[in-house]
Design an enzyme around this catalytic site. Structure first.
Site, PDB file in Angstrom:
ATOM      1  N   ASN A 247      38.679  45.324  36.372  1.00 25.44           N
ATOM      2  CA  ASN A 247      38.613  44.151  37.252  1.00 25.44           C
ATOM      3  C   ASN A 247      39.965  43.444  37.270  1.00 25.44           C
ATOM      4  OD1 ASN A 247      37.960  43.434  34.540  1.00 25.44           O
ATOM      5  ND2 ASN A 247      37.039  41.503  35.195  1.00 25.44           N
TER       6      ASN A 247
ATOM      7  N   CYS B 219      36.088  43.577  41.461  1.00 20.91           N
ATOM      8  CA  CYS B 219      35.384  44.174  40.323  1.00 20.91           C
ATOM      9  C   CYS B 219      35.952  45.562  40.023  1.00 20.91           C
ATOM     10  CB  CYS B 219      33.902  44.350  40.634  1.00 20.91           C
ATOM     11  SG  CYS B 219      32.986  42.825  40.806  1.00 20.91           S
TER      12      CYS B 219
ATOM     13  N   GLU C  81      34.284  48.342  39.492  1.00 24.21           N
ATOM     14  CA  GLU C  81      33.593  49.428  40.198  1.00 24.21           C
ATOM     15  C   GLU C  81      34.161  49.621  41.596  1.00 24.21           C
ATOM     16  OE1 GLU C  81      32.297  46.855  38.616  1.00 24.21           O
ATOM     17  OE2 GLU C  81      30.262  47.215  37.893  1.00 24.21           O
TER      18      GLU C  81
ATOM     19  N   CYS D 279      29.100  45.459  44.576  1.00 20.45           N
ATOM     20  CA  CYS D 279      29.433  46.807  44.077  1.00 20.45           C
ATOM     21  C   CYS D 279      28.282  47.769  44.355  1.00 20.45           C
ATOM     22  CB  CYS D 279      29.777  46.762  42.593  1.00 20.45           C
ATOM     23  SG  CYS D 279      31.357  45.938  42.297  1.00 20.45           S
TER      24      CYS D 279
ATOM     25  N   GLU E 285      41.492  39.809  38.517  1.00 22.06           N
ATOM     26  CA  GLU E 285      41.116  38.475  38.994  1.00 22.06           C
ATOM     27  C   GLU E 285      42.285  37.789  39.682  1.00 22.06           C
ATOM     28  OE1 GLU E 285      39.341  36.556  35.559  1.00 22.06           O
ATOM     29  OE2 GLU E 285      37.521  37.787  35.782  1.00 22.06           O
ATOM     30  N   ASN E 286      41.978  36.648  40.296  1.00 22.37           N
ATOM     31  CA  ASN E 286      42.981  35.924  41.061  1.00 22.37           C
ATOM     32  C   ASN E 286      42.701  34.429  40.932  1.00 22.37           C
ATOM     33  OD1 ASN E 286      44.245  34.745  43.647  1.00 22.37           O
ATOM     34  ND2 ASN E 286      44.931  36.870  43.663  1.00 22.37           N
ATOM     35  N   ALA E 287      43.765  33.623  40.946  1.00 27.54           N
ATOM     36  CA  ALA E 287      43.597  32.164  40.873  1.00 27.54           C
ATOM     37  C   ALA E 287      42.724  31.674  42.028  1.00 27.54           C
ATOM     38  CB  ALA E 287      44.961  31.487  40.905  1.00 27.54           C
TER      39      ALA E 287
ATOM     40  N   CYS F 135      27.390  44.359  40.180  1.00 25.42           N
ATOM     41  CA  CYS F 135      26.989  43.207  40.995  1.00 25.42           C
ATOM     42  C   CYS F 135      26.506  43.683  42.367  1.00 25.42           C
ATOM     43  CB  CYS F 135      28.158  42.231  41.145  1.00 25.42           C
ATOM     44  SG  CYS F 135      29.408  42.769  42.332  1.00 25.42           S
TER      45      CYS F 135
END
Ligand code: THU
Length: 165
Positions: A63, A74, A76, A116, A65-67, A113
């Site tokens: 995964n 994700c 997957e 996904c 992530e981003n601000a 999730c």
């Protein structure tokens, strides 16, 4: 006339990694290695996904992530995007998922999730090949035979009634 329909599914749960076949163990290790490469400074929840293609090749992602939270992706979906972009003719047969917190591997693997699940369903429908989903925890592992179990009554390309190949 009203009918009550029932949907249920069975899946296998293994108490020890040694009970899995060597290919699946290798895939789980790849998912774990990938999780340790995650960029997850916000949730501190690191996920790795490893896809086994029909040729035997393994493609991974973690995964990222981003601000701006929704811009994160994700593990997957990253792994599927990687395999479809780079090996479009090589069909995914299994995906292993593992996750880590700051305390190390989680006891249970996250189940994919909703987004996904939908993307895994699209890939099964694109290739016509079911994808085994291997949820790998620190000790226990669950193996689910196809996304239909996790996403019943799914919306697929068939619903669009287009003339797709
Ligand atoms: N995440 C995944 O990568 N896969 C899952 O199956 C569940 C959640 C990520 C998204 C986010 O970066 C972090 O885990 C916490 O939700």
């Amino acid at each position: 006339m009203v009918r009550t329909n029932n949907i249920s599914f069975s899946y296998k749960e293994y108490d020890k990694a040694e009970e899995l076949n060597p290919d699946d163990r290798e895939l789980i290790q790849a998912a774990r290695d990938s999780a340790s490469n995650a960029y997850a400074p916000y949730s501190k929840f690191r996920v790795g996904a490893a896809i086994r293609l029909e040729s035997g090749r393994i493609v991974c992602s973690a995964n990222v992530e981003n601000a701006a939270f929704p811009s994160g992706i994700c593990a997957e979906r990253g792994a599927l995007s990687n395999s479809i972009s780079n090996h479009p003719e090589d069909k995914p047969v299994s995906i292993a998922i593992a996750s880590m917190t700051e305390d190390g591997l989680t006891d249970d693997s996250p189940s994919p999730c909703g987004s996904c699940r939908q993307v895994i369903a699209e890939e099964e429908s694109r290739t016509g090949c079911q994808i085994r989903i291997i949820l790998s925890g620190r000790t226990r592992t669950s193996v689910i035979e196809g996304i239909g179990c996790l996403l019943p009554l799914q919306f697929t390309r068939k619903n669009l009634k287009l003339n797709l190949p």
